[in-house]
Structures are given as C-alpha cells and as structure tokens.
Design a protein around this motif. Structure first.
Motif, PDB file in Angstrom:
ATOM      1  N   LYS A 141       0.279  -1.036   0.032  1.00 51.38           N
ATOM      2  CA  LYS A 141       0.476  -1.834  -1.186  1.00 51.38           C
ATOM      3  C   LYS A 141       0.548  -0.965  -2.442  1.00 51.38           C
ATOM      4  CE  LYS A 141      -0.644  -6.060   0.726  1.00 51.38           C
ATOM      5  NZ  LYS A 141       0.624  -6.717   1.038  1.00 51.38           N
ATOM      6  N   ALA A 142       0.640   0.347  -2.251  1.00 53.19           N
ATOM      7  CA  ALA A 142       0.610   1.246  -3.414  1.00 53.19           C
ATOM      8  C   ALA A 142       1.610   0.832  -4.480  1.00 53.19           C
ATOM      9  CB  ALA A 142       0.871   2.680  -2.973  1.00 53.19           C
ATOM     10  N   LEU A 143       2.833   0.498  -4.069  1.00 61.47           N
ATOM     11  CA  LEU A 143       3.899   0.190  -5.022  1.00 61.47           C
ATOM     12  C   LEU A 143       4.069  -1.303  -5.255  1.00 61.47           C
ATOM     13  CD1 LEU A 143       6.174   2.956  -3.633  1.00 61.47           C
ATOM     14  CD2 LEU A 143       5.808   2.686  -6.087  1.00 61.47           C
ATOM     15  N   ALA A 144       3.230  -2.108  -4.621  1.00 54.24           N
ATOM     16  CA  ALA A 144       3.324  -3.562  -4.769  1.00 54.24           C
ATOM     17  C   ALA A 144       2.762  -3.967  -6.134  1.00 54.24           C
ATOM     18  CB  ALA A 144       2.532  -4.235  -3.656  1.00 54.24           C
ATOM     19  N   PRO A 145       3.059  -5.188  -6.577  1.00 49.03           N
ATOM     20  CA  PRO A 145       2.423  -5.651  -7.813  1.00 49.03           C
ATOM     21  C   PRO A 145       0.905  -5.497  -7.712  1.00 49.03           C
ATOM     22  CG  PRO A 145       4.096  -7.201  -7.115  1.00 49.03           C
ATOM     23  CD  PRO A 145       3.970  -6.184  -6.015  1.00 49.03           C
ATOM     24  N   PHE A 146       0.283  -5.100  -8.813  1.00 48.69           N
ATOM     25  CA  PHE A 146      -1.135  -4.758  -8.803  1.00 48.69           C
ATOM     26  C   PHE A 146      -2.007  -5.889  -8.259  1.00 48.69           C
ATOM     27  CE2 PHE A 146      -5.254  -4.684 -11.090  1.00 48.69           C
ATOM     28  CZ  PHE A 146      -5.778  -3.545 -10.506  1.00 48.69           C
ATOM     29  N   GLY A 147      -1.660  -7.129  -8.582  1.00 50.41           N
ATOM     30  CA  GLY A 147      -2.458  -8.268  -8.122  1.00 50.41           C
ATOM     31  C   GLY A 147      -2.576  -8.314  -6.598  1.00 50.41           C
ATOM     32  N   GLU A 148      -1.463  -8.016  -5.930  1.00 51.35           N
ATOM     33  CA  GLU A 148      -1.467  -8.021  -4.450  1.00 51.35           C
ATOM     34  C   GLU A 148      -2.403  -6.947  -3.917  1.00 51.35           C
ATOM     35  OE1 GLU A 148       2.174  -7.609  -2.187  1.00 51.35           O
ATOM     36  OE2 GLU A 148       3.164  -9.002  -3.597  1.00 51.35           O
ATOM     37  N   LEU A 149      -2.307  -5.764  -4.531  1.00 55.05           N
ATOM     38  CA  LEU A 149      -3.158  -4.653  -4.114  1.00 55.05           C
ATOM     39  C   LEU A 149      -4.624  -4.980  -4.370  1.00 55.05           C
ATOM     40  CD1 LEU A 149      -3.601  -1.636  -3.305  1.00 55.05           C
ATOM     41  CD2 LEU A 149      -3.215  -1.064  -5.706  1.00 55.05           C
ATOM     42  N   LEU A 150      -4.896  -5.480  -5.558  1.00 53.90           N
ATOM     43  CA  LEU A 150      -6.272  -5.824  -5.923  1.00 53.90           C
ATOM     44  C   LEU A 150      -6.872  -6.820  -4.927  1.00 53.90           C
ATOM     45  CD1 LEU A 150      -8.630  -5.888  -8.055  1.00 53.90           C
ATOM     46  CD2 LEU A 150      -7.406  -7.790  -9.140  1.00 53.90           C
ATOM     47  N   THR A 151      -6.083  -7.842  -4.596  1.00 50.13           N
ATOM     48  CA  THR A 151      -6.579  -8.854  -3.664  1.00 50.13           C
ATOM     49  C   THR A 151      -6.834  -8.252  -2.287  1.00 50.13           C
ATOM     50  OG1 THR A 151      -5.275 -10.482  -4.872  1.00 50.13           O
ATOM     51  CG2 THR A 151      -6.099 -11.138  -2.710  1.00 50.13           C
ATOM     52  N   ALA A 152      -5.883  -7.447  -1.827  1.00 51.55           N
ATOM     53  CA  ALA A 152      -6.025  -6.871  -0.486  1.00 51.55           C
ATOM     54  C   ALA A 152      -7.219  -5.915  -0.411  1.00 51.55           C
ATOM     55  CB  ALA A 152      -4.735  -6.150  -0.093  1.00 51.55           C
ATOM     56  N   VAL A 153      -7.399  -5.100  -1.440  1.00 50.23           N
ATOM     57  CA  VAL A 153      -8.538  -4.176  -1.424  1.00 50.23           C
ATOM     58  C   VAL A 153      -9.848  -4.959  -1.515  1.00 50.23           C
ATOM     59  CG1 VAL A 153      -9.729  -2.331  -2.660  1.00 50.23           C
ATOM     60  CG2 VAL A 153      -7.273  -2.223  -2.388  1.00 50.23           C
ATOM     61  N   SER A 154      -9.859  -5.972  -2.389  1.00 48.72           N
ATOM     62  CA  SER A 154     -11.081  -6.749  -2.578  1.00 48.72           C
ATOM     63  C   SER A 154     -11.507  -7.444  -1.292  1.00 48.72           C
ATOM     64  CB  SER A 154     -10.884  -7.793  -3.680  1.00 48.72           C
ATOM     65  OG  SER A 154     -10.576  -7.165  -4.898  1.00 48.72           O
ATOM     66  N   LYS A 155     -10.528  -7.776  -0.464  1.00 50.27           N
ATOM     67  CA  LYS A 155     -10.849  -8.458   0.786  1.00 50.27           C
ATOM     68  C   LYS A 155     -10.994  -7.497   1.968  1.00 50.27           C
ATOM     69  CE  LYS A 155      -9.035 -13.022  -0.203  1.00 50.27           C
ATOM     70  NZ  LYS A 155      -8.060 -14.072   0.169  1.00 50.27           N
ATOM     71  N   SER A 156     -10.904  -6.196   1.712  1.00 49.18           N
ATOM     72  CA  SER A 156     -11.012  -5.263   2.841  1.00 49.18           C
ATOM     73  C   SER A 156     -12.489  -5.073   3.213  1.00 49.18           C
ATOM     74  CB  SER A 156     -10.368  -3.923   2.480  1.00 49.18           C
ATOM     75  OG  SER A 156     -11.135  -3.246   1.519  1.00 49.18           O
ATOM     76  N   PRO A 157     -12.767  -5.089   4.503  1.00 49.10           N
ATOM     77  CA  PRO A 157     -14.156  -4.937   4.950  1.00 49.10           C
ATOM     78  C   PRO A 157     -14.833  -3.682   4.388  1.00 49.10           C
ATOM     79  CG  PRO A 157     -12.777  -5.582   6.792  1.00 49.10           C
ATOM     80  CD  PRO A 157     -11.860  -5.334   5.627  1.00 49.10           C
ATOM     81  N   ALA A 158     -14.066  -2.599   4.255  1.00 53.33           N
ATOM     82  CA  ALA A 158     -14.673  -1.369   3.747  1.00 53.33           C
ATOM     83  C   ALA A 158     -15.220  -1.595   2.340  1.00 53.33           C
ATOM     84  CB  ALA A 158     -13.649  -0.236   3.738  1.00 53.33           C
ATOM     85  N   MET A 159     -14.414  -2.192   1.479  1.00 52.47           N
ATOM     86  CA  MET A 159     -14.855  -2.408   0.098  1.00 52.47           C
ATOM     87  C   MET A 159     -15.974  -3.443   0.037  1.00 52.47           C
ATOM     88  SD  MET A 159     -14.476  -1.177  -2.852  1.00 52.47           S
ATOM     89  CE  MET A 159     -12.889  -0.426  -3.209  1.00 52.47           C
ATOM     90  N   LEU A 160     -15.843  -4.493   0.825  1.00 48.48           N
ATOM     91  CA  LEU A 160     -16.889  -5.522   0.823  1.00 48.48           C
ATOM     92  C   LEU A 160     -18.217  -4.937   1.283  1.00 48.48           C
ATOM     93  CD1 LEU A 160     -14.742  -8.460   2.213  1.00 48.48           C
ATOM     94  CD2 LEU A 160     -15.769  -8.341  -0.076  1.00 48.48           C
ATOM     95  N   GLN A 161     -18.134  -4.028   2.234  1.00 42.82           N
ATOM     96  CA  GLN A 161     -19.357  -3.383   2.700  1.00 42.82           C
ATOM     97  C   GLN A 161     -19.880  -2.407   1.652  1.00 42.82           C
ATOM     98  OE1 GLN A 161     -19.041  -1.230   6.452  1.00 42.82           O
ATOM     99  NE2 GLN A 161     -21.008  -0.205   6.080  1.00 42.82           N
TER     100      GLN A 161
END
Lengths: 477, 401
Positions: A141-161
C-alpha cells in the motif's frame, strides 16, 4: 558546471531520492530521456507489487501459540526453544529479503517509500508471521491513498500487538493505540487533546486479532456508547475515528512535511509544505500524485536540495550494492552493518521510528561508514563489534561469525560503463557518478594517492571507487 | 525555517516528544559558558538485559521472597548481610569489602512512573531521562556535553567517553556527541591512516550544510583521538585487573583518569543479564566479574589518590519479577536497586528502605526514587552542571554526595 553534468546530477538526484541510486548503466540510459519521462518510468516500474519471498508458512503457529503449547505440555522445552529460534530467524530473513529487494533497484520507488512508512508506522514485535504481514502491508500500500494504508496498518496484528490494542476493552481501555494514531500517524502533537485520546480509545475497543493472524472486531468488548472526538459526537467505531482524523487538514500537513523532509530536504520549506498539503488533502491523500508533483517540480532540482541528505544505514548499504551490482553471500554482514550503524529493519528503536538526519552520525559511525568500502570492496578485516542490546533473544542474530565480508561485485559491468572515459578523466567521472557533492581539490588529490600508478585500468577503477566511497561526501545524497 | 527553529521543532522534538522547554534557549541565551574540567569523574556502568535486583541485594528475612523463588532464592546463610533486612549475593564478595570501607551506597527501589518492560524502550528512557511516554533523540550525558561546551568554539567530544566500538544514545547530544573507543590505541589506529588524517585536516566551511557537519565531526574525532592517545601513553597502571571484559574496560578508564585526560564521564556496559533461563549461575558469574573489576578499579584509584574524585554509578534498565518463572529464571520487571561507589560519597550505606514485597504492581516492585533524581544529584552536586536545563525539569536532589 556544464549542461551534461547538470543533467546527470539531476538524474542521479532523482534516482537517489526516489530509490537507492542508479547503476552507471541506468544513468547513461536516463541521460537520453527527459526528466518527466524518467519520473513516469519510475512510477511504472513500481506499479506492480511483488511480495517478498515468504519466510513463514501459512499454517505456522505464532509465538504466542508456541508458548501456549509449551504450557499445555504439547511441546517440550527444547522444541519450544528451537521454534522460537526459527521465529527470530524468520524475522531476520524477512529483513534480508527486503534489503535484497532494495539493493536490486527493482520497484525502487515503492521500496523507498515503504522504508519511509516503516519509520512512520514504526513497529516491532517478536512474531515473524505478524511482521511479515505488516511488511506486506507497508510495501503493497506504499503508493496507495494514505487512508487505505493507515487503515490497513491500523488493523494489522503486528501494530495492534505493538500498541497493546488487544488489551483495549470496554471498562478497561488501553489508550496506547489511540494516542499513537493521533500523535505519530496522523495529526501530530498539538492538534488534539488528552480527552480526544481517551474518547478515541473507547472507539477502538474490541479491535484485535486472532491466532490465525487476522484482524477481528470483538463486539462483546467494544464500548457501544457515545464518544466525542475532535468536536464530533457519535457511537463511533475504529473506522469512524480514522475517517475523522483524515478529515483534518492537519493530518495532510503532518504527513506532507514528513515526506518532504525524507524526499527533498531535512529543512522543510514551510510555504511549499502548505501548498503541497492543500493539494494532498484535496486529492484525498493521493501519495503517488504528491510524489509525482515533487519529482517533476523545478525546486526539487535546485542545488540546495541536492546532496544534502545523510543516507540512512539501509540506504547507504543498498546504494553501494546497487551501484556495483554487489551481492553479499552469506548475507549476515548486511545485518551486521545495519546493527553497527543503528538501523535494523523491523527493529526500530521505538514507536517514533528512526530520528534520522544527523543522528546517524557520531565519531564511531562515521569512521565505520568510511571504512565500509574497504570491508565490502577489498575484503578488509572487520574489527568492530556492535553493542549487545541486552535482549537475550536477539543478540546472536547480529554477531559476525567471521571477520571478512564475502562479496561478489560485477566489476566488468561497472568498468564497461566507463569504457569511453580516458584514464586521466577517470577520477572526475567516477566522482561525478558516485557523489552528489562536488569533489574538492584536496579530496581529489587524496583520492589519487590511493591509486597505484603502475596499476591496470581495472585496478585503477576499483581503487578510485573504493576511495571515493570512503569520502564523507559519499554519506550524502 | 531557520536552522535553530528547525531544531526546536524536529530534533529535540521529533514525533512523540514532549519538548524540553526552552532547553536550547536556556543554555544559549544565558551562555552558561564552558565549564572547565574540574577533575571530577563520573563512571557509569550499565548492566544490559535487566539485572535481577532481588538476587543482587537479597531481602534475606522476607518469607515472600523465599516463597516466590523456591528454586533460585539465595539462602539466608549465604547472604553477605548489609543490615537486618538485606545483603549482597555472595558473588558480590568484592563489593562487600568496598562496602565495609564505606565507599558503596545502595539505593533501593529506583525506577520511574509507568514503567516499560521492553529492554529497548526502558533503556531509552534511562539513557534519555525521558518520561515513559516521551521520545527524546538526545541522551542525558550528551546534553551535559552540549551544556559543557556551549558558548565556546571549543568542542571536545572526549569530555564524554564510551568504552566501546559504538556510541550509546546516552552520549548523543543536540550539538555534540561523546566519543566511543574501546581503547586509545584502537581509536588511534582507526584515525591514523593517511587518508583519514588528511581528510580530517580539511577545514570545514563554517556553515550549516551536512558536508560541513561531517567534516567537523571527523576533525573532532581525530583531534580527540590524538589527545587521548598522547595523554594515555603517559600512564600504565600497576594495579592488576581481572581478565574479564569489564576488567579490561575499567583498566582503560583508570589509565585515562590517572593520565590526566580531561574526561568528565566514562560509560561502560556489560550484557548478559537477561536471565530468563537458569539464572543463578549466569547472574552470579556476571556479578562476580563486575564486583572484582570494580574492586580493582577502586584500589587503583585509591593508590593514585583519586578515589575522592571518582563516582561510579551502576544501573540496569529494569529489575525482574518477584516470582521466578518455570525455567529457573526471572522475567522482566520494574524498579531495581542501583549502586554508587566512590570516595566522595557521604559515608557508604544502604540509602533507603528495602523493597516492599507486599505492595506490588501486578507482581512487580514499585519505585520510590525516580532515577532522574539521582541524575539531577550527579549533575548538580557532582559535576556542577545545570541539572534543570539538562534534564528539562527540576528533580529534587538526594543527599548522597
């Protein structure tokens, strides 16, 4: 400076900032094309997303499951130790696979931007599968709109942990995730209140992940009540908060300033940042468009923006490898360099990421950087030892087992690119290729002293290259 | 944006940072002036990995301690008693002798609010002296160096020396960094090639460009390396040191001190304290190495009449849980004890109360002394520096100097 040099410097500037430098062949080809076309080419080259070679298998149990199995007696101590070791080595391999990709020059813009996002969404957990998934997100998602990246990272188990959202429950909120989302990922300090954090944390209650490594929303522990965040009131869930954060122009300004400092100049030009941020906000956080604007603008190529950035350790290493088509096998030294210079992929120092800039440089890191070409190009003996970081679990990953780096360099290909150059012009031609700063008279003299007069042409090219790469100027791009 | 504003907004105040308010202004405007080297030395020994304080200073009268650590507790008969409640692990015999000489002070329950149990994070907090939700990019000793060199053109990285190949965050300042070197000879070799030497001699432009910054750093490194190397040649110690890494490092420090090198702070670390598995053998081996090296160092300083000028502080990023784990080890905890050693202490003693094992925070010790109060005391009363400017706020000092 003549016309050709100017163009060359611009081309190299673009490749250094949008990637990890250009090989001499890339520079030669690029000189025949207009800059705008080169920018398009860079985007085209990064359009498709190719995952890294997997380091874990889909069914592989996570660290937590292993410990669980050990407690239940399904796994004995030696087996557990073995599996945990494999887990750590998988994170190491993930690091090396990514570093390889950066050095390859393929999809350079995507990798360069993903490296930025890795510092922005800094995350480190000792769970290979989660880190692998996280790496996939920031690269895909590096080049995707920031909102998409933000959502995907925020929902990633690594970040949630990493940010303890698994423990964020109704009646027992954990505010860590909500705080960092505002402070580090979107608005930046000064644009929200402690009350906003508390309320937002309630909205994120129930966001977590399961043992399969998938995001789950646990409604049973979610706080269904009304929340007021940044002036808006409603029965918000996590997604609503992210939407509210993206509706604030402060988020665009925060991200644009950081991108500017990474891609253009550590010293942000605030009027440019404002202008770019307004556009970024209007285009719905179109990161690709923002970067295209930057790379095609005249000010990007102004002398004050060229050769002023201190390369990060990962950029330095990937750049050297790419310039010389160098492979390092076994790959352990790549990790050793990262560790010694203070930037280990997937081990950022803390949630704020690597501070970068001048913090990369102190007496010992500068001396090591200047010695690095010797280690890599001339197989000089390494006598530096990085610090143990105290964690018994990871110490062994960074140790050098032998004192020599084994590298393979495509010298023939490198020399071919300079075949037309007269012997007497070699120092300046090589310096013009390797440095984004002019070669001073004293430096030039010193570099020449490193070359044996009676040496063959390949020897000369190799000595000159090693000497120029050892200059302080080579630390800049 | 002006460079200065830029720094205020970025370097000190990167994302997530609580500003150190007006820190730069404080020392630039008031021009604290370069504090001349006053002969006093601070040596910091970092035990990396989280040393288990409860098995280091043992609460040998406490039933809870023995109940929670059936396999790894130190038996009362083996404890080297300091008072009615606590005593040293027998591996600290050498330290016990120093204690009897009145040069060791033990501080219990040292920590900070909202403790973090991650090695990296907690070590950062100790090294930067930040709050636990603050992210600083400079270390407390680096900022001490900034203050010591402020207002003058004299930039002397060797005022702060880390005995290692790489530099810790603790020694990185805003404008200046300390110097890392395993020993003067090795650093000399690294800087003594013609290539490095001639580059270091190139005068950097007096501007804010990063090229100038790199050349200035190189020049300072080379000149500090020369200075330390030439001085260090003067004195070789007659005291014998243990052959451990810690022994070698402290020997280097002792030689530098007795050579008259103007270094205010030395920084050393030893690792291996992350004892999740089979703790006793591993920890005791390290503690013995530590204590014997420190004893040799203290003896050396005494023989050279310098013990009153030297203060050695030993800390770890956190202590460990009260309850042992299933592998005869301990997991990450919170508050911990800390040692101060030197001739300039108010007579050595146990400074404060023993840990309270009945009042725990989720199984971990609660702190009663914020470690930054110790830093403040060392800065203000020992190094005679402006602790408030360096730590960013006022911490009450303690009366151990």
């Amino acid at each position: 400076m003549n016309e050709k040099n100017t163009k060359r410097q611009q081309v190299q500037h673009l490749f250094w900032r949008a990637g990890f430098g250009a090989s001499p062949q890339q520079v030669q080809e690029a000189l025949r094309r207009p800059l705008r076309r080169l920018v398009r080419d860079l985007f085209d080259d990064s359009r498709t997303f190719t995952p890294l070679t997997p380091v874990t298998s889909p069914g592989e149990p996570a660290r937590k499951e292993l410990k669980e199995a050990f407690r239940n007696g399904q796994l004995d101590r030696d087996k557990l130790k073995e599996r945990l070791r494999m887990n750590r080595e998988s994170i190491r391999d993930l690091n090396l696979n990514w570093a390889d990709r950066m050095a390859s020059g393929k999809g350079a813009l995507r990798e360069k931007l993903a490296l930025f996002w890795h510092g922005h969404f800094a995350c480190r957990v000792q769970n290979a599968r989660a880190m692998e998934q996280y790496a996939g997100v920031i690269r895909e998602k590096a080049l995707a709109p920031f909102g998409e990246l933000l959502t995907a990272v925020s929902k990633s188990p690594a970040m949630l942990q990493f940010l303890n959202n698994q423990q964020n429950r109704k009646n027992a909120p954990n505010e860590n995730f909500a705080r960092e989302v505002m402070e580090l990922f979107t608005l930046g300090r000064g644009n929200y209140t402690e009350k906003d954090i508390k309320e937002a944390a309630r909205a994120f209650t129930g966001w977590g992940y399961n043992l399969e490594g998938d995001f789950v929303f646990r409604r049973a522990v979610h706080d269904e009540g009304e929340k007021t965040v940044l002036g808006q009131t409603g029965r918000f869930e996590g997604e609503d908060i992210l939407k509210i954060l993206l509706e604030k122009e402060a988020t665009a300004t925060f991200i644009v300033r950081k991108l500017y400092r990474y891609f253009v100049n550590e010293e942000a030009d605030e009027s440019l940042v404002r202008e770019l941020a307004t556009r970024y906000f209007r285009t719905g956080y179109d990161t690709a468009a923002l970067l295209e604007t930057i790379f095609t603008s005249d000010w990007f190529y102004e002398p004050r923006n060229i050769g002023c950035r201190i390369k990060s350790p990962v950029e330095l290493m990937a750049g050297m490898q790419h310039s010389l088509a160098m492979s390092v096998e076994p790959r352990q030294p790549v990790l050793f360099v990262q560790k010694t210079l203070g930037q280990v992929l997937f081990y950022p120092p803390n949630v704020a990421g690597w501070p970068g800039g001048r913090t990369w440089i102190d007496s010992s890191s500068l001396l090591f950087r200047m010695k690095l070409p010797d280690y890599l190009l001339r197989s000089a003996e390494v006598n530096i030892r990085p610090k143990d970081d105290g964690d018994a679990a990871t110490e062994n990953l960074f140790k050098r087992k032998n004192r020599l780096f084994e590298t393979t360099i495509d010298w023939a290909g490198f020399e071919r690119a300079f075949a037309e150059v007269k012997d007497t012009d070699l120092p300046d031609e090589l310096a013009a290729y390797l440095l984004q700063q002019p070669l001073g008279a004293k430096q030039r003299e010193l570099v020449l002293k490193q070359v044996k007069k009676e040496g063959s042409r390949p020897e000369k090219i190799q000595s000159l290259t090693a000497a120029i790469m050892a200059l302080p100027e080579y630390q800049l791009c | 944006m002006k460079r200065r504003d830029f720094f205020k907004q970025s370097a000190l105040a990167t994302a997530g940072t609580m500003l150190i308010p007006n820190f730069l202004k404080a020392y630039e405007a008031q021009a604290l002036g370069r504090k001349a080297f006053n002969g006093r030395v601070l040596v910091i020994v970092q035990l990396s990995g989280g040393n288990d304080g409860l098995n280091t200073v043992v609460p040998f009268r406490n039933d809870i301690y023995y109940r929670e650590r059936p396999a790894i507790a130190v038996a009362p008969g083996n404890v080297l008693k300091l008072n009615d409640e606590i005593g040293f692990n027998p591996a600290l015999q050498a330290l016990r002798e120093l204690y009897d000489d009145g040069v060791v002070t033990v501080l219990n329950n040292v920590g900070y609010p909202n403790p973090d149990r991650s090695h990296f994070r907690s070590m950062d907090i100790w090294q930067t002296a930040s709050d636990s939700d603050q992210y600083l990019t400079t270390g407390w000793l680096g900022r001490y160096l900034d203050a010591a060199c402020a207002g003058t053109a004299v930039r002397t990285p060797h005022r702060l020396i880390e005995v290692d190949d790489t530099l810790s965050l603790a020694l990185k300042g805003e404008h200046l960094n300390g110097l890392a070197m395993l020993d003067p000879k090795k650093l000399h070799n690294q800087t003594n090639s013609r290539f490095v030497r001639e580059l270091a001699a190139i005068k950097a432009a007096d501007d804010e460009h990063n090229v100038s910054y790199l050349y200035k750093t190189l020049a300072e490194t080379a000149s500090s390396a020369d200075y330390v190397y030439s001085k260090a040649n003067v004195s070789a110690t007659h005291t014998s040191y243990p052959a451990s890494e810690m022994g070698r490092s402290l020997k280097t420090v002792a030689e530098l001190i007795t050579s008259g090198v103007e270094t205010s702070v030395y920084y050393l670390s030893i690792s291996g304290f992350d004892t999740h598995i089979n703790q006793p053998g591993q920890q005791e081996r390290l503690l013995r190495q530590y204590a014997e090296a420190v004893q040799a160092f203290t003896k050396d300083m005494k023989a050279n009449n310098r013990l009153n000028d030297v203060m050695l502080m030993t800390f770890s990023e956190f202590g460990r849980r009260l309850k042992q784990n299933a592998s005869n080890g301990t997991d990450h905890g919170t508050a911990n004890n800390l040692f101060l050693i030197g001739g300039g202490l108010t007579p050595g003693k146990v400074f404060n109360e023993a840990p309270n094992l009945t009042d725990l925070d989720e199984g971990d010790l609660k702190y009663s002394i914020d470690f930054r109060r110790i830093y403040a005391t060392l800065l203000r009363d020992w190094l005679k520096a402006d602790d408030v400017a360096i730590l960013g706020k006022k911490f009450d000092t303690l009366n151990f100097v």
